[in-house]
Design an enzyme around this catalytic site. Structure first.
Site, PDB file in Angstrom:
ATOM      1  N   HIS A   8      32.403  20.937  42.532  1.00 33.67           N
ATOM      2  CA  HIS A   8      31.352  20.198  43.232  1.00 33.67           C
ATOM      3  C   HIS A   8      30.388  21.170  43.898  1.00 33.67           C
ATOM      4  CE1 HIS A   8      29.893  17.966  46.936  1.00 33.67           C
ATOM      5  NE2 HIS A   8      29.451  17.210  45.942  1.00 33.67           N
ATOM      6  N   SER A   9      29.096  20.892  43.738  1.00 31.97           N
ATOM      7  CA  SER A   9      28.046  21.634  44.439  1.00 31.97           C
ATOM      8  C   SER A   9      28.120  23.133  44.151  1.00 31.97           C
ATOM      9  CB  SER A   9      28.144  21.338  45.949  1.00 31.97           C
ATOM     10  OG  SER A   9      26.981  21.730  46.617  1.00 31.97           O
ATOM     11  N   LEU A  10      28.145  23.972  45.180  1.00 37.00           N
ATOM     12  CA  LEU A  10      28.179  25.419  44.982  1.00 37.00           C
ATOM     13  C   LEU A  10      29.441  25.866  44.246  1.00 37.00           C
ATOM     14  CD1 LEU A  10      26.870  28.218  45.616  1.00 37.00           C
ATOM     15  CD2 LEU A  10      28.211  28.224  47.719  1.00 37.00           C
TER      16      LEU A  10
END
Length: 440
Positions: free
Chosen positions: A106-108
């Site tokens: 998720h995300s970074l």
């Protein structure tokens, strides 16, 4: 995600002999980084919002810092390997019977996991820039003394490079470097991912082949899937980085979890985007919320057709301060189903890529071919789709959805069904083949 996947599994995959076990990868809290320096300089006003930014946006700053990047990479890498080793020690038949591992990030966490798998390092990019500068200097006029000094520096660098290569060969002959991860990644699911922006800033540009290898070789990961909500401000598309004209083609729409007889994803034809003017004010966006979006399915009442990720987000935004602490998630598939809390049986399976995967032809990208149906004519296509978009529900405001959508992926039933569909794809094919043989 574990709870929602269990519900979906019981509803749609209860007839299969295999089971997907979800292992959360919590690696962020073990890192030292700057200690409490950032917390000590954070003002007290709107503390909740500041804490959320410190635990999410700050991680991007840490990752782009030469001081802390390696600590972030090693922290996630070590935790992934530790969990896999621990799991295999408790389930020794997992590897023997062809167990497969997928990663949900998720995300970074998508960027960090990608860099771990590919071994990307900013030092390599820096060396390329230095080499480019040297080539540009050679084209400029310079004095005799300046040229002489540059030639001496060039000779010294060549000698240094030769010594480094000899040292590297000597070490390689005595010590074999272990791979970054102790397992082969079957599926790499990215949720709310800024990976495309990072790759674009590193110089990745569209090619003329529809192969995933352009950004992630199949020898490293068999399948890359990019999942995002249309209003998530952190998420970006990956397909236009492979074939540029895919910026004009809609992402694949993810089915609602309670859709009856959904069309398999591999049979969904690419369709053109119909760009429209985005609303410029909150009032305009609210009045336009009842109008179907051209890039998504028609807006319908979600209680009949599926869950609203915005409603999920309203609850999950309360815990958004921990967004940076759960960036990566790991899936272990083909794990034997058992009635006990910790399943102990496994099923033998075959490894390899999908049987129907085919290499796309390597030709120059032509102008977009239109058709009366609105679908893309089959010329240069991706070997398989990568961008998958959640469907928008009937929401009060897209601005509120933009705030909540980035944290709501984990508890989405639609995503749980999507993950399990791709993880169990080989199982469904094997069961279908067996039933066909029995019928014959």
């Amino acid at each position: 995600m574990r709870d929602t996947a269990r519900k979906i599994e019981e509803k749609y995959f209860s007839n299969l002999a295999t089971h997907a076990e979800f292992l959360p990868v919590e690696w962020r809290s073990k890192l030292t980084l700057d200690g409490d320096t950032v917390d000590s300089i954070t003002p007290d006003k709107v503390r909740g919002l500041r804490d959320m930014l410190n635990s999410s946006a700050m991680d991007i700053m840490y990752y782009t810092s030469p001081l802390y990047r390696d600590e972030l990479v090693k922290g996630l890498q070590q935790e992934l390997n530790r969990l896999y080793t621990l799991f295999c020690s408790r389930n020794p038949e997992f590897e023997e019977k062809g167990g497969k591992v997928s990663i949900v990030s998720h995300s970074l966490g998508c960027v960090i996991t990608y860099d771990i798998m590919t071994g990307w390092n900013p030092v390599r990019l820096y060396e390329q820039l230095l080499q480019k500068e040297e080539e540009e200097l050679e084209d400029h006029w310079m004095s005799y003394e300046e040229r002489r000094l540059l030639e001496e520096r060039y000779i010294a660098k060549q000698r240094l490079r030769e010594i480094e290569e000899q040292l590297h060969e000597l070490k390689a002959s005595t010590i074999s470097k272990p791979p970054a991860l102790k397992f082969k990644v079957e599926n790499f699911f990215c949720m709310g991912s800024p990976l495309a922006v990072f790759l674009a800033l590193r110089g990745i540009r569209p090619g003329n082949s529809g192969s995933q290898d352009h950004i992630l070789p199949k020898t490293i990961c068999n399948r890359l899937l990019n999942i995002f909500h249309p209003t998530d401000p952190v998420a970006y598309r990956l397909e236009p980085l492979i074939l540029k004209h895919y910026s004009n083609i809609s992402p694949v729409q993810i089915h609602w979890y309670n859709t009856a007889n959904p069309l398999p994803y591999e049979h969904m034809k690419p369709s053109f985007l119909n760009p429209t003017k985005e609303p410029t004010s909150v009032t305009e966006s609210e009045s336009a919320s009842a109008v179907p979006s051209p890039t998504t399915s028609p807006v319908m009442v979600r209680r009949h057709y599926g869950e609203s990720i915005t409603n999920i987000g309203k609850a999950s935004i309360l815990g958004a301060a921990s967004i940076g602490k759960g960036l990566g998630g790991m899936l272990l598939s083909r794990f034997g189903r058992s009635s006990a809390t910790t399943p102990q049986t496994l099923e033998t399976g075959k490894d390899g890529a999908e049987a129907d995967d085919k290499k796309a032809p390597t030709v120059e990208t032509p102008p977009l071919p239109h058709s009366s149906s609105g679908f893309l004519e089959p010329t240069v296509e991706l070997e398989h789709r990568i961008d998958f978009e959640l469907r928008e529900g009937l929401v009060e405001s897209r601005y509120w959805s933009a705030v909540t959508s980035h944290t709501a992926y984990w508890s989405s039933l639609d995503i749980a069904l999507f993950l399990l569909t791709f993880m169990y794809k080989h199982e469904d094919q094997e069961d279908t083949d067996k039933s066909n043989l029995e019928a014959i």
